[in-house]
Scaffold this motif. Structure first.
Motif, PDB file in Angstrom:
ATOM      1  N   VAL A 181     -51.179   0.298 -23.690  1.00 30.71           N
ATOM      2  CA  VAL A 181     -49.740   0.088 -23.492  1.00 30.71           C
ATOM      3  C   VAL A 181     -49.045   1.418 -23.236  1.00 30.71           C
ATOM      4  O   VAL A 181     -48.228   1.545 -22.311  1.00 30.71           O
ATOM      5  N   TYR A 182     -49.369   2.410 -24.035  1.00 26.01           N
ATOM      6  CA  TYR A 182     -48.785   3.745 -23.839  1.00 26.01           C
ATOM      7  C   TYR A 182     -49.090   4.272 -22.439  1.00 26.01           C
ATOM      8  O   TYR A 182     -48.217   4.809 -21.751  1.00 26.01           O
TER       9      TYR A 182
ATOM     10  N   ASP B 291     -55.900  -1.057 -27.499  1.00 22.86           N
ATOM     11  CA  ASP B 291     -54.796  -1.849 -26.951  1.00 22.86           C
ATOM     12  C   ASP B 291     -53.485  -1.063 -26.983  1.00 22.86           C
ATOM     13  O   ASP B 291     -52.708  -1.091 -26.022  1.00 22.86           O
ATOM     14  N   GLU B 292     -53.241  -0.372 -28.089  1.00 24.92           N
ATOM     15  CA  GLU B 292     -52.011   0.412 -28.200  1.00 24.92           C
ATOM     16  C   GLU B 292     -51.986   1.532 -27.167  1.00 24.92           C
ATOM     17  O   GLU B 292     -50.955   1.771 -26.514  1.00 24.92           O
TER      18      GLU B 292
ATOM     19  N   ARG C 222     -56.777   0.291 -38.490  1.00 23.03           N
ATOM     20  CA  ARG C 222     -56.359  -0.502 -37.333  1.00 23.03           C
ATOM     21  C   ARG C 222     -57.532  -1.039 -36.538  1.00 23.03           C
ATOM     22  O   ARG C 222     -57.431  -2.070 -35.886  1.00 23.03           O
TER      23      ARG C 222
ATOM     24  N   GLU D 257     -48.638   7.527 -30.833  1.00 24.60           N
ATOM     25  CA  GLU D 257     -49.386   6.297 -31.114  1.00 24.60           C
ATOM     26  C   GLU D 257     -50.067   6.380 -32.475  1.00 24.60           C
ATOM     27  O   GLU D 257     -50.028   5.422 -33.263  1.00 24.60           O
TER      28      GLU D 257
ATOM     29  N   GLY E  30     -47.973   5.620 -35.375  1.00 27.23           N
ATOM     30  CA  GLY E  30     -47.470   4.253 -35.425  1.00 27.23           C
ATOM     31  C   GLY E  30     -46.113   4.045 -34.793  1.00 27.23           C
ATOM     32  O   GLY E  30     -45.447   3.039 -35.073  1.00 27.23           O
TER      33      GLY E  30
ATOM     34  N   PRO F 121     -43.471   2.849 -32.092  1.00 28.69           N
ATOM     35  CA  PRO F 121     -43.506   1.749 -31.125  1.00 28.69           C
ATOM     36  C   PRO F 121     -43.518   2.253 -29.687  1.00 28.69           C
ATOM     37  O   PRO F 121     -42.923   3.294 -29.373  1.00 28.69           O
ATOM     38  N   ALA F 122     -44.190   1.498 -28.844  1.00 27.28           N
ATOM     39  CA  ALA F 122     -44.273   1.880 -27.437  1.00 27.28           C
ATOM     40  C   ALA F 122     -42.890   1.939 -26.794  1.00 27.28           C
ATOM     41  O   ALA F 122     -42.656   2.743 -25.887  1.00 27.28           O
TER      42      ALA F 122
ATOM     43  N   ARG G  77     -57.640  -2.441 -31.676  1.00 25.79           N
ATOM     44  CA  ARG G  77     -56.191  -2.284 -31.728  1.00 25.79           C
ATOM     45  C   ARG G  77     -55.767  -0.913 -31.214  1.00 25.79           C
ATOM     46  O   ARG G  77     -54.770  -0.802 -30.497  1.00 25.79           O
TER      47      ARG G  77
END
Length: 206
Positions: free
Chosen positions: A145-146, A141-142, A134, A84, A87, A89-90, A138
């Motif tokens: 998702v992870y 939030d990232e 970020r 993460e 950067g 992507p999930a 953010r």
């Protein structure tokens, strides 16, 4: 009476598993073993395959190089924060994490219930993150998702899940001197969530 054979414990991860900036005795895997022994569970010191900064692919390479051959009675897995942070992507995290989880299950003697996955803490709450472009929201939030991906894959595989992310957010003041990693006190709070899940895992029989 015969002495129970010692259980074997494998801890897979990154800086959070080796307890970067915390004394070795206060790494949460070390604290976990101490607490299990106090409960009469005979278990070896944790065998750590973890390095600060490792991503999922670097952990996979590290596992290859470690030549893991025995069957472990307990395997813990905490990985993904560096994916993460860099950067990634999930969508790329899911297959990478799923592959590591399957390897962990194999190393646990094909017993998914002996694999305990620990969620990624929120580094965005630390002083280190204050200069990250970020922003706190953010990053959170990232990581959410992870963690949702890891939790989903853990459930699908029949392994066990422990959420320590909320602890990292509630106790953001408990940070090590580097301004990034958890302090010994925060690792102890993690352990309070991890320990009962591990005890249940070790008591489970097929």
């Amino acid at each position: 009476m015969p002495v129970a054979p010692s259980l074997h414990y494998l801890a897979l991860g990154d800086s959070y598993t080796i307890g970067e900036s915390a004394p070795a005795a206060y790494r949460w895997p070390a604290q976990l073993v101490q607490q299990l022994r106090r409960r009469g569970i005979v278990i070896d010191d944790p065998y750590l395959v973890a390095v600060t900064g490792w991503t999922t692919d670097e952990l996979a390479t590290g596992m290859d190089q470690a030549s893991l051959t025995i069957s472990y009675d307990l395997v813990t897995l905490l990985i993904g924060v560096n994916d993460e942070y860099r950067g990634r992507p999930a969508g790329a995290y899911r297959p990478a994490f799923a592959a590591l989880l399957q390897r962990a299950i194999q190393l646990a003697g094909h017993r998914p219930y002996r694999v305990v996955v620990v969620s990624i803490p929120d580094w965005g709450t630390t002083p280190f993150a204050q200069n990250d472009k970020r922003g706190v929201r953010r990053i959170a939030d990232e990581l959410d998702v992870y963690n949702a991906i890891a939790r989903d894959e853990t459930s699908r595989a029949g392994a066990r899940w422990v959420d320590i992310t909320v602890i990292s957010r509630q106790h953001a003041d408990l940070v090590a001197g580097d301004g990034l990693h958890p302090s010994s006190a925060q690792y102890t709070l993690w352990l309070q969530a991890i320990l009962p899940v591990v005890v249940q895992a070790l008591r489970t029989r097929e």
